[in-house]
Design a protein around this motif. Structure first.
Motif, PDB file in Angstrom:
ATOM      1  N   GLY A 147      -4.474  -1.997   4.850  1.00  0.00           N
ATOM      2  CA  GLY A 147      -3.402  -1.078   4.476  1.00  0.00           C
ATOM      3  C   GLY A 147      -3.317   0.180   5.314  1.00  0.00           C
ATOM      4  N   LEU A 148      -4.464   0.798   5.603  1.00  0.00           N
ATOM      5  CA  LEU A 148      -4.417   2.143   6.177  1.00  0.00           C
ATOM      6  C   LEU A 148      -4.718   2.222   7.673  1.00  0.00           C
ATOM      7  CD1 LEU A 148      -6.259   3.874   3.228  1.00  0.00           C
ATOM      8  CD2 LEU A 148      -3.904   4.273   3.875  1.00  0.00           C
TER       9      LEU A 148
ATOM     10  N   GLU B 276       8.077   9.165  19.287  1.00  0.00           N
ATOM     11  CA  GLU B 276       9.426   8.732  19.681  1.00  0.00           C
ATOM     12  C   GLU B 276      10.442   9.005  18.563  1.00  0.00           C
ATOM     13  OE1 GLU B 276       8.431   4.035  19.072  1.00  0.00           O
ATOM     14  OE2 GLU B 276      10.486   4.525  19.597  1.00  0.00           O
ATOM     15  N   ASP B 277       9.991   8.922  17.290  1.00  0.00           N
ATOM     16  CA  ASP B 277      10.894   9.232  16.172  1.00  0.00           C
ATOM     17  C   ASP B 277      11.305  10.708  16.215  1.00  0.00           C
ATOM     18  OD1 ASP B 277      10.708   6.654  15.319  1.00  0.00           O
ATOM     19  OD2 ASP B 277       9.425   7.053  13.595  1.00  0.00           O
TER      20      ASP B 277
ATOM     21  N   ILE C  17      15.406  10.082   5.880  1.00  0.00           N
ATOM     22  CA  ILE C  17      15.780  10.751   7.130  1.00  0.00           C
ATOM     23  C   ILE C  17      16.986  10.046   7.758  1.00  0.00           C
ATOM     24  CG2 ILE C  17      14.978  11.407   9.439  1.00  0.00           C
ATOM     25  CD1 ILE C  17      12.059  11.239   8.098  1.00  0.00           C
TER      26      ILE C  17
ATOM     27  N   LEU D 181       0.591   0.722  11.881  1.00  0.00           N
ATOM     28  CA  LEU D 181       0.953   1.693  10.841  1.00  0.00           C
ATOM     29  C   LEU D 181       0.631   3.119  11.297  1.00  0.00           C
ATOM     30  CD1 LEU D 181       1.856   2.075   7.759  1.00  0.00           C
ATOM     31  CD2 LEU D 181      -0.553   2.447   7.376  1.00  0.00           C
TER      32      LEU D 181
ATOM     33  N   TYR E  44      13.744  11.287  18.992  1.00  0.00           N
ATOM     34  CA  TYR E  44      15.062  10.786  18.588  1.00  0.00           C
ATOM     35  C   TYR E  44      15.767  11.795  17.681  1.00  0.00           C
ATOM     36  CZ  TYR E  44      18.405   7.973  15.924  1.00  0.00           C
ATOM     37  OH  TYR E  44      19.536   7.513  15.292  1.00  0.00           O
TER      38      TYR E  44
ATOM     39  N   LEU F 250       3.611  12.694   4.864  1.00  0.00           N
ATOM     40  CA  LEU F 250       3.127  11.325   5.078  1.00  0.00           C
ATOM     41  C   LEU F 250       1.755  11.329   5.767  1.00  0.00           C
ATOM     42  CD1 LEU F 250       4.299   8.488   4.594  1.00  0.00           C
ATOM     43  CD2 LEU F 250       5.104   8.519   6.948  1.00  0.00           C
TER      44      LEU F 250
ATOM     45  N   LEU G 135      -0.772  12.347   3.290  1.00  0.00           N
ATOM     46  CA  LEU G 135      -1.034  11.233   2.361  1.00  0.00           C
ATOM     47  C   LEU G 135      -1.955  10.201   3.012  1.00  0.00           C
ATOM     48  CD1 LEU G 135      -0.338   9.626  -0.302  1.00  0.00           C
ATOM     49  CD2 LEU G 135       1.522   8.589   0.983  1.00  0.00           C
ATOM     50  N   TRP G 136      -1.673   9.873   4.268  1.00  0.00           N
ATOM     51  CA  TRP G 136      -2.509   8.898   4.996  1.00  0.00           C
ATOM     52  C   TRP G 136      -3.962   9.381   5.062  1.00  0.00           C
ATOM     53  CZ3 TRP G 136      -5.013   9.114   9.901  1.00  0.00           C
ATOM     54  CH2 TRP G 136      -5.518   7.899  10.353  1.00  0.00           C
TER      55      TRP G 136
ATOM     56  N   GLN H 177      -5.684   9.241   1.670  1.00  0.00           N
ATOM     57  CA  GLN H 177      -6.050   7.866   1.296  1.00  0.00           C
ATOM     58  C   GLN H 177      -7.266   7.389   2.091  1.00  0.00           C
ATOM     59  OE1 GLN H 177      -4.376   5.435  -0.744  1.00  0.00           O
ATOM     60  NE2 GLN H 177      -3.209   7.077  -1.665  1.00  0.00           N
TER      61      GLN H 177
ATOM     62  N   GLU I  90       8.843  15.654   6.027  1.00  0.00           N
ATOM     63  CA  GLU I  90       8.537  14.297   5.545  1.00  0.00           C
ATOM     64  C   GLU I  90       7.326  13.715   6.274  1.00  0.00           C
ATOM     65  OE1 GLU I  90       9.916  12.091   3.264  1.00  0.00           O
ATOM     66  OE2 GLU I  90      11.024  13.781   2.441  1.00  0.00           O
ATOM     67  N   ARG I  91       7.314  13.871   7.588  1.00  0.00           N
ATOM     68  CA  ARG I  91       6.207  13.296   8.359  1.00  0.00           C
ATOM     69  C   ARG I  91       4.891  14.032   8.100  1.00  0.00           C
ATOM     70  NH1 ARG I  91       8.825   9.200   8.955  1.00  0.00           N
ATOM     71  NH2 ARG I  91       9.140   8.079  10.919  1.00  0.00           N
TER      72      ARG I  91
ATOM     73  N   VAL J  74       0.936   4.116   1.458  1.00  0.00           N
ATOM     74  CA  VAL J  74       1.349   4.799   2.693  1.00  0.00           C
ATOM     75  C   VAL J  74       2.517   4.051   3.350  1.00  0.00           C
ATOM     76  CG1 VAL J  74       0.611   5.573   4.985  1.00  0.00           C
ATOM     77  CG2 VAL J  74      -0.925   5.806   3.052  1.00  0.00           C
TER      78      VAL J  74
ATOM     79  N   PHE K  18      12.809  16.057   8.679  1.00  0.00           N
ATOM     80  CA  PHE K  18      11.941  15.073   9.337  1.00  0.00           C
ATOM     81  C   PHE K  18      10.505  15.586   9.431  1.00  0.00           C
ATOM     82  CE2 PHE K  18       9.792  13.475  13.087  1.00  0.00           C
ATOM     83  CZ  PHE K  18       9.919  12.099  12.933  1.00  0.00           C
TER      84      PHE K  18
ATOM     85  N   ARG L 126       3.125   4.284  13.727  1.00  0.00           N
ATOM     86  CA  ARG L 126       4.436   4.567  13.114  1.00  0.00           C
ATOM     87  C   ARG L 126       4.413   5.920  12.399  1.00  0.00           C
ATOM     88  NH1 ARG L 126       7.540   2.662  15.524  1.00  0.00           N
ATOM     89  NH2 ARG L 126       8.516   4.663  15.276  1.00  0.00           N
ATOM     90  N   VAL L 127       3.321   6.179  11.665  1.00  0.00           N
ATOM     91  CA  VAL L 127       3.241   7.443  10.906  1.00  0.00           C
ATOM     92  C   VAL L 127       3.294   8.629  11.872  1.00  0.00           C
ATOM     93  CG1 VAL L 127       1.735   8.871   9.444  1.00  0.00           C
ATOM     94  CG2 VAL L 127       1.995   6.442   8.938  1.00  0.00           C
TER      95      VAL L 127
ATOM     96  N   ASP M 262       0.847  -1.199   0.000  1.00  0.00           N
ATOM     97  CA  ASP M 262       0.000   0.000   0.000  1.00  0.00           C
ATOM     98  C   ASP M 262       0.885   1.254   0.000  1.00  0.00           C
ATOM     99  OD1 ASP M 262      -0.256   1.382   2.931  1.00  0.00           O
ATOM    100  OD2 ASP M 262       0.263  -0.722   3.057  1.00  0.00           O
TER     101      ASP M 262
END
Lengths: 144, 191
Positions: free
Chosen positions: B48-49, B62-63, A126, B54, B66, B86, B89-90, B93, B82-83, A115, B79, B57-58, A113
């Motif tokens: 998927g979504l 914690e990311d 990153i 998932l 870090y 993302l 996008l999530w 969708q 990008e997030r 995503v 970062f 994570r998105v 998928d």
């Protein structure tokens, strides 16, 4: 049932020697023919059939991808550092090549998928930026 | 003269209604294609979504912790960009798949008399609320970043999960209805 047996066989005989999910993903992606999308593994095809081997490799590929997508960024950076050490390439060359070529884009299983795929690509991007920032600065060349 | 204008207006209204009806998307007619598309949307959402792993994570904080502690400013900015992309996008969708399910339910409701009107009304309200929430969250993420509204993210994912469960029940019923409809001529032929 055969596919499950073949996947177990692959996990026990081959993938157990590859501890990191990043390495497993790259290994399994390299088993795929880019022209057809089919996976090939002679040993597994000999023990089972080519079709079963292909399915088993695809299953394990999806599994490795799922594990890597589930990793934290810290874990991914750690895996990449270990992977760089295992390739005996200079970290600077590795980071430069991966930033330019983005080889991880072809390591994704088919029908992933968007995503999840984008999450992994973004995390690689990153992680590479973090690794690049950690590289020791190159001393300036004295002017000739 | 006034009555002529009145009838002309009615004629124009009827004509435009006919035009709109003729242009209506044939997918919303409860066809097999619509059913397949709805099932695909349901699968895309459920596998998927919407899996919790998932979504976590998105939007994993914690990311960010870090990166904030380990990386220079340029990487921190990368970062967050990008997030943010993302997360948008999530949400895009999720919204697209929910709209696809809603389209199917609108079409199905016209063709299957056995559908529960109360359930369909509840679903219609839920679809509208969820697509609105997705849009609002997209705007919020765009303006304030990916970590601005963690509770809202959780609420959207939960609401989408609930809609999926209800849709799953409807789709199971429709599949059964179609199979039984196909089975009737076969039985008759045997008799």
């Amino acid at each position: 049932m055969d596919v499950e047996q073949a996947a177990c066989d692959l996990r026990n005989r081959t993938l157990s020697d590859i501890p990191r999910s990043l390495d497993r993903l790259i290994y399994l992606a390299s088993m795929r023919d880019y022209n057809t999308g089919l996976y090939y593994h002679d040993g597994l095809a000999w023990r089972f059939t080519q079709e079963v081997a292909c399915e088993a490799l695809a299953d394990c590929h999806r599994e490795a991808f799922g594990q890597l997508v589930g990793c934290s960024l810290r874990d991914l950076v750690g895996q990449m550092e270990a992977y760089i050490r295992s390739t005996h390439t200079s970290p600077r060359d590795f980071v430069a090549a991966w930033k330019k070529l983005e080889p991880y884009r072809v390591a994704v299983p088919v029908e992933t998928d968007p995503v999840s795929a984008q999450l992994l690509f973004s995390s690689f991007k990153i992680a590479l930026a973090i690794l690049e920032a950690r590289l020791p600065s190159v001393p300036e060349q004295p002017a000739a | 003269m006034i009555s002529l204008i009145f009838f002309l207006c009615i004629g124009a209204l009827l004509f435009s209604s006919l035009f709109l009806l003729a242009r209506r998307n044939p997918r919303s007619e409860g066809s097999s294609t619509a059913l397949v598309e709805a099932q695909q949307a349901l699968t895309a959402l459920q596998t998927g979504l919407l899996p919790v792993a998932l979504v976590r994570r998105v939007f994993a904080r914690e990311d960010w912790e870090y990166v904030r502690s380990e990386a220079p400013r340029s990487v921190r900015e990368l970062f967050l960009d990008e997030r943010k992309s993302l997360a948008i996008l999530w949400l895009t969708q999720v919204r697209a798949q929910i709209r696809s399910l809603a389209r199917f339910h609108r079409g199905a409701a016209r063709h299957y008399a056995k559908l529960n009107p109360r359930l369909e009304l509840q679903l219609a309200i839920s679809f509208a609320a969820l697509t609105g929430a997705c849009r609002a969250l997209q705007l919020f993420v765009y303006v304030a970043g990916p970590y601005a509204a963690p509770q809202m993210v959780g609420a959207v994912a939960e609401a989408a999960g609930r809609i999926c469960k209800t849709s799953e029940q409807s789709l199971a019923f429709l599949n059964a209805a179609r199979l039984s409809a196909l089975a009737i001529p076969a039985t008759t032929a045997r008799l």
